[in-house]
Design an enzyme around this catalytic site. Sequence first.
Site, PDB file in Angstrom:
ATOM      1  N   TYR A   1       0.715  -0.977   0.026  1.00 29.89           N
ATOM      2  CA  TYR A   1      -0.184   0.087   0.105  1.00 29.89           C
ATOM      3  C   TYR A   1       1.016   1.393   0.019  1.00 29.89           C
ATOM      4  CZ  TYR A   1      -2.664   3.916   1.873  1.00 29.89           C
ATOM      5  OH  TYR A   1      -3.516   4.942   2.009  1.00 29.89           O
TER       6      TYR A   1
ATOM      7  N   LYS B   1       1.382   3.982  -3.050  1.00 26.80           N
ATOM      8  CA  LYS B   1       1.013   5.259  -2.926  1.00 26.80           C
ATOM      9  C   LYS B   1       2.303   6.153  -3.132  1.00 26.80           C
ATOM     10  CE  LYS B   1      -2.477   6.834  -1.546  1.00 26.80           C
ATOM     11  NZ  LYS B   1      -3.561   7.351  -2.335  1.00 26.80           N
TER      12      LYS B   1
END
Length: 307
Positions: free
Chosen positions: A157, A161
């Site tokens: 994640y 990002k």
Amino acid sequence: MSLSGDVCVVTGACGFLGMRLVKLLLEEEKLAEIRLMDKHLQPDLLLTLEDCRGETKLSMLEGDVRDAEFVRKVCRGASLVFHMASIIDVYDSMEYSEMYGINVKGTQLLLEACIQENVASFIYTSTIEVMGPNSNGEAIVNGNEDTVYSCTLKFNYSKTKKEAEQITLLAHNELLQNGGRLATCAIRPMYIYGEGCRFLLGHMADGVRNKNVLYRMSLPEARVNPVYVGNVAVGHLQAARSLKDQQKRSIVGGQVYFLSDDTPHVSYSDFNHAVMAPLGFNIQAKPMICWTDSWGFLPCFMTTDRH
């Protein structure tokens, strides 16, 4: 600087933050149109916005951010994109290819669509997770965007990002088809809370099952600055206004900005307890037996959501 008369796109519009931003735009600006883009649109969404929509046209656009033809159609005629759609999964329960496709490839396709369709401004909703955890476990006190910070990203994640944030910033000042220039910036909110927050609701449900005692999911000494969802929405609006202002555009464009409330530092778990204590919840004295990262957070559950 007003956004009056503009056409803007909000990706992840049905998410926790996306909905708050749409309502704020309707209350504070007189936009010509807001395009609400999401993979799964709520059938009664427009009804919830009826009281504040005014003369602004609301368009519901259901589709996948990985669909290049779709995102180009969404961006056609728009002047501003708020890109909030992403997959949140800090426990690597989702296939990397799926997360990369949405968080990174989807962002790239949107940026390409902006260039092709002459969209002037692009604001990316990043996260504090792109900054950590610190590889040496060092505390950062009163840090800012210029603080030198060595980190090792552990989760897909945070990695995806971070990559999406980087390609957003690299796209700043790209030449548009009409000869103009694209302005971009990225916003890094801290732990976002507020009405309808799935994380808080999840902790509450766990606490109910644990006889109204909240699990301690973070170390007490690992303190942070949470941020209210309404303030995050305001931060996005201020960024959009600055990117439209020709005097501020060159200063704000290509930059990242942290967002937090001006409130006392507190650990994630102690903050959750402070919010839910009026409902009769207590909290464990000691953390759960589980591995911790350098944020002092003890991951024991997973959630997926749109920003």
